[in-house]
Design a protein around this motif. Structure first.
Motif, PDB file in Angstrom:
ATOM      1  N   SER A 226       0.864  -0.814  -0.041  1.00 20.79           N
ATOM      2  CA  SER A 226       0.463   0.191  -0.127  1.00 20.79           C
ATOM      3  C   SER A 226       0.419   0.921   0.152  1.00 20.79           C
ATOM      4  O   SER A 226       0.193   2.071  -0.473  1.00 20.79           O
ATOM      5  N   LEU A 227       2.534   1.310  -0.253  1.00 24.49           N
ATOM      6  CA  LEU A 227       2.977   1.638   0.201  1.00 24.49           C
ATOM      7  C   LEU A 227       4.001   2.412  -1.165  1.00 24.49           C
ATOM      8  O   LEU A 227       5.122   3.080  -0.701  1.00 24.49           O
ATOM      9  N   MET A 228       3.413   1.530  -2.195  1.00 25.36           N
ATOM     10  CA  MET A 228       4.807   0.678  -2.963  1.00 25.36           C
ATOM     11  C   MET A 228       3.567   1.901  -3.632  1.00 25.36           C
ATOM     12  O   MET A 228       2.925   1.220  -4.929  1.00 25.36           O
ATOM     13  N   PRO A 229       3.772   3.192  -4.183  1.00 26.05           N
ATOM     14  CA  PRO A 229       2.635   3.736  -5.176  1.00 26.05           C
ATOM     15  C   PRO A 229       2.817   3.598  -6.976  1.00 26.05           C
ATOM     16  O   PRO A 229       1.620   2.863  -7.441  1.00 26.05           O
ATOM     17  N   THR A 315      10.486   7.910  -1.027  1.00 28.98           N
ATOM     18  CA  THR A 315       9.312   7.786  -1.440  1.00 28.98           C
ATOM     19  C   THR A 315       8.591   8.117   0.532  1.00 28.98           C
ATOM     20  O   THR A 315       7.336   8.289   0.095  1.00 28.98           O
ATOM     21  N   ALA A 316       8.957   6.697   1.115  1.00 29.20           N
ATOM     22  CA  ALA A 316       8.159   7.442   2.921  1.00 29.20           C
ATOM     23  C   ALA A 316       9.645   7.111   3.563  1.00 29.20           C
ATOM     24  O   ALA A 316       9.244   6.323   3.362  1.00 29.20           O
ATOM     25  N   VAL A 341       5.034   8.433   6.716  1.00 30.99           N
ATOM     26  CA  VAL A 341       3.919   7.295   7.473  1.00 30.99           C
ATOM     27  C   VAL A 341       4.581   6.916   9.073  1.00 30.99           C
ATOM     28  O   VAL A 341       4.744   6.718   9.536  1.00 30.99           O
ATOM     29  N   ASN A 342       2.367   6.886   9.719  1.00 28.03           N
ATOM     30  CA  ASN A 342       2.682   7.208  11.003  1.00 28.03           C
ATOM     31  C   ASN A 342       2.668   5.670  11.484  1.00 28.03           C
ATOM     32  O   ASN A 342       1.093   5.145  10.769  1.00 28.03           O
ATOM     33  N   LEU A 356       0.802   7.544   2.108  1.00 31.29           N
ATOM     34  CA  LEU A 356       1.426   8.568   1.558  1.00 31.29           C
ATOM     35  C   LEU A 356       1.193   9.967   1.599  1.00 31.29           C
ATOM     36  O   LEU A 356       1.861  10.801   1.123  1.00 31.29           O
ATOM     37  N   GLY A 357      -0.708  10.117   2.049  1.00 29.53           N
ATOM     38  CA  GLY A 357      -1.462  11.310   1.654  1.00 29.53           C
ATOM     39  C   GLY A 357      -1.024  12.371   2.703  1.00 29.53           C
ATOM     40  O   GLY A 357      -1.222  13.467   2.884  1.00 29.53           O
TER      41      GLY A 357
END
Length: 574
Positions: A226-229, A315-316, A341-342, A356-357
């Motif tokens: 979900s964190l790999m756009p 990326t994050a 990202v928390n 990521l938003g």
């Protein structure tokens, strides 16, 4: 005898996630092997020794699996692993998966007595440990404990020059020279146990939680996905130990599930971490907030000295293991040029993150926003702490979770299964939270971490969140200290920012401006140069409580003025 590891989730529910494609339904080594075949020379591991491609890593994995099989390690056997971050830890993970054995990693730095308890309860047949790491001689310590562990047959010593391994141990290097030509992987059932995660040890005895191949590669793998756009294989810099629960996303997820590159440091320092970001350009940096605050301080020092090479933007940054405050998140987002990202998660089986938003976790009112739960990882509900019935949106209660990443069971601990799992298999986290009208989870604090002062409940997490924005506070942890009059009082353990330390007066004034009730203000102040960390990299609250209870000497401990029962705390030091 192999320890019994049963699955507390209904078989049909577990199978449904494999049938619908939520989980890959392959064992970890088969997943890794498919990634290796698809890109033979992609870099798999970057560590202190250099780089290792997928094909070279696979050969070492097969060699070790052959050597372990010749020692008698069989499918279902538990093997302990106490190694620093590096290729040997990854090789051990994959070799045990290829054998159908169960890996029990735990971080270097954990004492021999704690290791004995883990290995004994898990009935481990072997353990792989470092000859020496930062003054610890784990292989020798475990060799000495072997007579107290009836199931343990072999201690395997990693690292060090030939001849330096303790007498009575087997050199890992010798096993890595085994001939793998005849090795055939075991292909275990993906819903069988692959790894035992160990809790951070904040309690009297660390919990051990059994995870299947599908729960790791599927549930935890979906979290990283979900964190790999764009779906590109990630380059993940793990600042936390691979042997920690957070670090379990290293081999199983980064390599086996996503075919990425794993970048690791054998010991965290802010200087080494920043150097790794600059040299290896990770897409994802995974750590705890304290580590990032240390890196931010180092960046400030570099800027002051006029020597601050540019940072490539990942990326994050993925931060978990401890509450993330807005000040740290916003500062890190600016410094690294990427979303922060928390991550809310635990070894027990819960995961939720802000995605990521967002650049900082929202903390309006009560609790910290932890994002919208993802059913492909873990569905989350809120239940009454007494009746355990489901609560409506907006009501504060205990957070429970169930989904593809849900573990099988606690290891050799039916009492923990009864305490922390519902009859339907859901995980009871012991955390307080609520879900708002937009479906966002807010984490309020820990049930057991609540400080009860004169009958009033105080959430340390809430106070920490407000103190983190104080200009003289770099890092802060709040803990309860026993008190004969009030039962408990709240202490703030602070790492100052700059040369001028804060006082209880200044902390109280700041909290008053932030609108925090006076009854929640800290009544003791402990000033530190650095927060103590557990071997898993989290703030060591137990050590801080012990230090305060024993009466820290000198100016580091500042007691508050005594007050009558029922009065609001003065918030000032004597």
């Amino acid at each position: 005898m192999t320890v019994a590891l049963h699955d507390l989730l209904p078989v049909g529910l577990r199978r449904s996630w494999a049938v619908d494609g939520t989980c890959p339904d392959l064992d970890l080594y088969s997943l890794f092997r498919a990634r290796q075949i698809s890109d033979l020379h992609r870099t798999a591991v970057v560590d202190a020794k250099g780089t290792l491609c997928y094909t070279a890593l696979d050969r070492k994995v097969r060699c070790l699996a052959t050597g372990l099989a010749e020692l008698g390690v069989r499918p279902g056997d538990v093997v302990g692993v106490q190694l620093p971050n590096g290729r040997n830890a990854v090789i051990a993970d994959l070799a045990l998966a290829a054998l159908g054995a169960v890996a029990l990693p735990f971080p270097v730095g954990r004492g021999g007595q704690e290791a004995r308890g883990l290995l004994r309860r898990a009935e481990a047949v072997a353990v792989i440990a470092a000859v020496e790491h930062r003054g610890h001689r784990h292989a020798a310590d475990l060799r000495d404990l072997a007579p107290e562990l009836p199931a343990l047959r072999h201690v395997i010593a990693a690292g060090g020059a030939a001849g330096t391994e303790p007498e009575g141990t087997i050199r890992l290097a010798a096993l890595l020279r085994s001939d793998p030509a005849a090795f055939v992987p075991a292909r275990p059932d993906p819903d069988r146990a692959a790894r035992i995660l160990v809790s951070s040890g904040s309690e009297a005895e660390p919990k051990m939680i059994a995870y299947s191949h599908n729960a790791l590669a599927g549930g935890r793998g979906n979290f990283l996905a979900s964190l790999m756009p764009d779906g590109t294989p990630p380059r993940c810099l793990f600042l936390v130990p691979l042997a920690s629960a957070f670090g379990s996303s290293g081999t199983a997820v980064t390599l086996a599930r996503h075919g990425g590159t794993l970048i690791v440091l054998d010991h965290f320092t802010p200087e080494a971490a920043l150097a790794a970001v600059r040299e290896h350009r990770p897409t994802h940096v995974l750590g705890v907030p304290t580590m990032i605050r240390m890196m931010l301080d180092r960046l400030e020092a570099e800027a002051s000295a006029g020597d601050s090479p540019p940072l490539p933007a990942p990326t994050a940054l993925i931060l978990g293991g401890a509450p993330l405050d807005e000040t740290t998140a916003e500062s890190a987002s600016r410094a690294f040029g990427c979303p922060v990202v928390n991550l809310y998660g635990s070894a027990d089986g819960v995961n939720c993150h802000t995605g990521l938003g967002a650049t900082a976790p929202e903390s309006e009112g009560t609790g910290i926003a932890a994002g919208r739960p993802d059913p492909r990882v873990a569905e989350i509900r809120i239940t009454d702490t007494e009746t355990h019935e489901r609560l409506p949106d907006g009501a504060i209660g205990e957070i429970i979770a169930c989904g593809p990443m849900t573990p099988m069971c606690y290891v050799a601990s039916p009492d923990l299964d009864a305490l922390y799992r519902t009859p339907e298999g859901w995980v009871r986290t012991g955390d307080l939270g609520f879900i708002d009208e937009d479906g966002i989870l807010h984490v309020v604090g820990r049930l057991k971490d609540i400080v009860i002062r004169g009958g009033a409940n105080i959430s340390p997490a809430e106070v920490e969140r407000e103190l983190s924005s104080h200009p003289l506070v770099r890092d802060v942890v709040c803990v309860g200290v026993p008190d004969e009059v009030m039962g408990e009082r709240l202490a703030a353990c602070v790492v100052p920012r700059g040369a001028q330390p804060p006082t209880l007066d200044s902390l109280a004034g700041h909290l008053e401006l932030r609108g925090l009730d006076r009854r929640k203000h800290p009544e003791r102040l402990l000033l530190l140069t650095e927060l103590p960390l557990t071997p898993a990299g989290k703030p060591d609250r137990a050590a801080l409580r012990a230090r305060l209870a024993n009466g820290a000497p000198g100016p580091e401990a500042t007691p508050a003025r005594p007050e009558p029962v029922g009065a609001a705390p003065a918030g000032v030091g004597a």
